[in-house]
Write an enzyme that holds these catalytic residues in place. Structure first.
Site, short mmCIF file in Angstrom:
data_model
loop_
_atom_site.label_atom_id
_atom_site.label_comp_id
_atom_site.label_asym_id
_atom_site.label_seq_id
_atom_site.Cartn_x
_atom_site.Cartn_y
_atom_site.Cartn_z
N ASP A 137 0.83 -1.20 0.00
CA ASP A 137 0.00 0.00 0.00
C ASP A 137 0.87 1.26 0.00
O ASP A 137 0.52 2.27 -0.62
CB ASP A 137 -0.92 -0.01 1.22
CG ASP A 137 -2.01 1.04 1.14
OD1 ASP A 137 -2.68 1.13 0.08
OD2 ASP A 137 -2.21 1.77 2.12
N LYS A 148 -10.50 7.98 -10.38
CA LYS A 148 -10.00 6.65 -10.06
C LYS A 148 -8.66 6.37 -10.75
O LYS A 148 -8.45 6.78 -11.89
CB LYS A 148 -11.00 5.58 -10.49
CG LYS A 148 -12.35 5.66 -9.81
CD LYS A 148 -13.29 4.59 -10.33
CE LYS A 148 -14.66 4.67 -9.66
NZ LYS A 148 -15.58 3.62 -10.19
#
Length: 214
Positions: free
Chosen positions: A133, A179
């Site tokens: 991440d 996005k």
């Protein structure tokens, strides 16, 4: 009084992405491999750009952002970045990130410390997810500005022994409005073993939304 305030605003922060005594041979080898391809100053005093750029890393984003010294005193002033909150060098997350703007690629070199244990002698899956991440979130931020993780899918292929150094490589697959879709693979330092492969969706967000909690 003014001198004290000035030192608080202009004191040089510690860059955790620079080598320290806990880094092993493989960590140093990969660091030098990518760092040698970064920009450098020539003998004539000119700056020569390379394909890669090392990304500095501090123990908090707010404190070293524009106007961040003020904000960090107002919003959870004791907060620290999860991956940079342990002062014991080599105990948890030792890592450095590099970015290549020409190829739009981000890589992370990660050495797993002894406090990240999950299965006996191996790295906890949550610590692995944290590093994935971190790398792909940084890449998405470079691509789109501030983002939040909306979805993260990880396939765990092979466990990582504590103390080992691994390489993470991310690439942006596509952008759709707010996005951004990113993929990442984590391999052994020599690339011969695949430890994980993952996909993620990030959504761009305004900094004001984060600060106001909306």
């Amino acid at each position: 009084m003014l001198k004290g305030l000035a030192s608080g605003f202009f004191s040089k922060p510690r860059d955790f992405s620079l080598p320290n005594s806990s880094w092993g041979p493989e960590m140093m080898r990969l660091y030098e491999q990518y760092n040698s391809q970064c920009g450098e100053e020539t003998e004539g005093g000119e700056n020569r750009e390379g394909p890669w750029k090392r990304l500095p890393s501090y123990n908090r984003f707010l404190k070293y952002a524009t106007g961040g010294v003020y904000l960090s005193r107002m919003i959870h002033k004791k907060a620290r970045l999860f991956t940079r909150n342990n002062r014991d060098q080599g105990a948890t997350f030792e890592y450095v990130l590099f970015f290549n703007s020409e190829e739009d690629k981000c890589v992370g070199v990660f050495q797993a410390g002894h406090l990240l244990e999950g299965p006996p002698g191996h790295v906890h899956g949550g610590a692995i997810a944290t590093m994935i991440d971190t790398v792909i979130g940084t890449h998405a931020t470079i691509a789109c500005g501030p983002v939040l993780t909306a979805n993260l899918n990880i396939n765990y292929r092979r466990p990582i022994p504590l103390g080992n150094t691994v390489l993470l490589e991310s690439s942006v697959d596509k952008k759709e409005g707010k996005k951004v879709f990113v993929t990442c693979k984590m391999t052994s330092s020599d690339g011969s073993k695949l430890h994980t492969d993952s996909t993620a969706l990030f959504v761009s967000i305004k900094v004001s939304q984060l600060l106001l909690g909306s």
